[in-house]
Design a protein around this motif. Structure first.
Motif, PDB file in Angstrom:
ATOM      1  N   GLN A  93       0.872  -1.503   0.278  1.00  0.00           N
ATOM      2  CA  GLN A  93      -0.121   0.098  -0.163  1.00  0.00           C
ATOM      3  C   GLN A  93       0.772   2.124   0.027  1.00  0.00           C
ATOM      4  O   GLN A  93       0.800   2.235  -0.059  1.00  0.00           O
ATOM      5  N   LYS A  94       1.941   0.799   1.144  1.00  0.00           N
ATOM      6  CA  LYS A  94       3.066   2.399   1.044  1.00  0.00           C
ATOM      7  C   LYS A  94       3.438   2.638  -0.524  1.00  0.00           C
ATOM      8  O   LYS A  94       3.753   3.827  -0.609  1.00  0.00           O
ATOM      9  N   LEU A  95       3.792   1.376  -1.407  1.00  0.00           N
ATOM     10  CA  LEU A  95       4.528   1.462  -2.407  1.00  0.00           C
ATOM     11  C   LEU A  95       3.744   2.141  -3.752  1.00  0.00           C
ATOM     12  O   LEU A  95       3.830   3.119  -4.128  1.00  0.00           O
ATOM     13  N   LYS A  96       1.978   1.849  -3.342  1.00  0.00           N
ATOM     14  CA  LYS A  96       1.493   2.137  -4.417  1.00  0.00           C
ATOM     15  C   LYS A  96       0.726   3.804  -4.031  1.00  0.00           C
ATOM     16  O   LYS A  96       0.507   4.293  -5.155  1.00  0.00           O
ATOM     17  N   ASN A  97       0.991   4.331  -3.408  1.00  0.00           N
ATOM     18  CA  ASN A  97       0.432   5.606  -2.829  1.00  0.00           C
ATOM     19  C   ASN A  97       2.278   6.195  -3.021  1.00  0.00           C
ATOM     20  O   ASN A  97       1.857   7.322  -2.702  1.00  0.00           O
ATOM     21  N   ASN A  98       3.295   5.720  -2.963  1.00  0.00           N
ATOM     22  CA  ASN A  98       4.468   6.514  -3.611  1.00  0.00           C
ATOM     23  C   ASN A  98       4.698   6.057  -4.852  1.00  0.00           C
ATOM     24  O   ASN A  98       6.388   5.495  -4.786  1.00  0.00           O
ATOM     25  N   LYS A  99       4.204   6.063  -5.583  1.00  0.00           N
ATOM     26  CA  LYS A  99       4.954   6.257  -7.258  1.00  0.00           C
ATOM     27  C   LYS A  99       6.348   6.723  -7.010  1.00  0.00           C
ATOM     28  O   LYS A  99       7.448   6.014  -8.421  1.00  0.00           O
ATOM     29  N   GLY A 100       5.510   7.294  -7.534  1.00  0.00           N
ATOM     30  CA  GLY A 100       6.206   8.425  -8.174  1.00  0.00           C
ATOM     31  C   GLY A 100       7.788   8.481  -6.959  1.00  0.00           C
ATOM     32  O   GLY A 100       8.899   9.091  -7.802  1.00  0.00           O
ATOM     33  N   ILE A 101       7.604   8.714  -6.787  1.00  0.00           N
ATOM     34  CA  ILE A 101       9.258   8.325  -4.978  1.00  0.00           C
ATOM     35  C   ILE A 101       9.707   7.312  -5.637  1.00  0.00           C
ATOM     36  O   ILE A 101      10.972   7.586  -5.839  1.00  0.00           O
ATOM     37  N   VAL A 102       9.160   6.209  -5.119  1.00  0.00           N
ATOM     38  CA  VAL A 102       9.926   4.818  -5.447  1.00  0.00           C
ATOM     39  C   VAL A 102      10.599   4.558  -7.043  1.00  0.00           C
ATOM     40  O   VAL A 102      11.653   4.523  -7.556  1.00  0.00           O
ATOM     41  N   ALA A 103       9.845   5.370  -8.422  1.00  0.00           N
ATOM     42  CA  ALA A 103      10.227   5.478  -9.409  1.00  0.00           C
ATOM     43  C   ALA A 103      11.467   6.714  -9.995  1.00  0.00           C
ATOM     44  O   ALA A 103      12.561   6.230  -9.815  1.00  0.00           O
ATOM     45  N   THR A 104      11.500   7.615  -9.039  1.00  0.00           N
ATOM     46  CA  THR A 104      12.464   8.640  -8.991  1.00  0.00           C
ATOM     47  C   THR A 104      13.815   7.908  -7.829  1.00  0.00           C
ATOM     48  O   THR A 104      15.106   7.997  -9.164  1.00  0.00           O
ATOM     49  N   ALA A 105      13.883   7.179  -7.164  1.00  0.00           N
ATOM     50  CA  ALA A 105      14.268   5.937  -6.385  1.00  0.00           C
ATOM     51  C   ALA A 105      15.435   5.257  -7.436  1.00  0.00           C
ATOM     52  O   ALA A 105      16.428   5.613  -7.515  1.00  0.00           O
ATOM     53  N   ILE A 106      14.244   4.477  -8.149  1.00  0.00           N
ATOM     54  CA  ILE A 106      15.064   3.740  -9.370  1.00  0.00           C
ATOM     55  C   ILE A 106      15.805   4.306 -10.436  1.00  0.00           C
ATOM     56  O   ILE A 106      16.757   4.152 -10.785  1.00  0.00           O
ATOM     57  N   PHE A 107      15.260   5.159 -10.869  1.00  0.00           N
ATOM     58  CA  PHE A 107      15.294   5.917 -11.552  1.00  0.00           C
ATOM     59  C   PHE A 107      17.108   6.418 -11.220  1.00  0.00           C
ATOM     60  O   PHE A 107      17.916   6.455 -12.039  1.00  0.00           O
ATOM     61  N   ALA A 108      17.124   7.206 -10.294  1.00  0.00           N
ATOM     62  CA  ALA A 108      18.556   7.898  -9.833  1.00  0.00           C
ATOM     63  C   ALA A 108      19.516   7.132  -9.050  1.00  0.00           C
ATOM     64  O   ALA A 108      20.847   6.846  -9.860  1.00  0.00           O
ATOM     65  N   PHE A 109      19.460   5.413  -8.783  1.00  0.00           N
ATOM     66  CA  PHE A 109      20.027   4.417  -8.955  1.00  0.00           C
ATOM     67  C   PHE A 109      20.491   3.936  -9.746  1.00  0.00           C
ATOM     68  O   PHE A 109      21.561   3.762 -10.361  1.00  0.00           O
ATOM     69  N   SER A 110      20.194   3.595 -11.056  1.00  0.00           N
ATOM     70  CA  SER A 110      19.977   3.416 -12.407  1.00  0.00           C
ATOM     71  C   SER A 110      21.288   4.716 -13.337  1.00  0.00           C
ATOM     72  O   SER A 110      22.161   4.370 -13.961  1.00  0.00           O
ATOM     73  N   LEU A 111      20.839   5.723 -12.716  1.00  0.00           N
ATOM     74  CA  LEU A 111      21.835   6.663 -13.285  1.00  0.00           C
ATOM     75  C   LEU A 111      22.632   6.529 -12.763  1.00  0.00           C
ATOM     76  O   LEU A 111      23.660   6.414 -13.688  1.00  0.00           O
ATOM     77  N   GLY A 112      23.013   6.224 -11.844  1.00  0.00           N
ATOM     78  CA  GLY A 112      24.453   6.019 -10.647  1.00  0.00           C
ATOM     79  C   GLY A 112      25.058   5.058 -11.597  1.00  0.00           C
ATOM     80  O   GLY A 112      26.755   5.318 -11.349  1.00  0.00           O
TER      81      GLY A 112
END
Length: 51
Positions: free
Chosen positions: A20-39
């Motif tokens: 439920q928390k992941l669903k509510n924070n999709k933008g934050i999770v997507a940003t974190a995954i993108f930042a990690f991948s870019l790094g």
């Protein structure tokens, strides 16, 4: 060996809450995954240029 039914319910409840928390924070999770991948990508580029 006995099975503790409360432990299974607690685990199920924890997983449900986490999903439920992941669903509510999709933008934050997507940003974190993108930042990690870019790094990782940038790190690989710098390492390949150093050889």
């Amino acid at each position: 060996m006995c099975f503790d039914e409360n432990k299974g319910q607690k685990t199920d409840s924890f997983l449900r809450l986490a999903m439920q928390k992941l669903k509510n924070n999709k933008g934050i999770v997507a940003t974190a995954i993108f930042a990690f991948s870019l790094g990782v990508l940038v790190t690989q580029k710098f390492r390949s240029n150093g050889n």
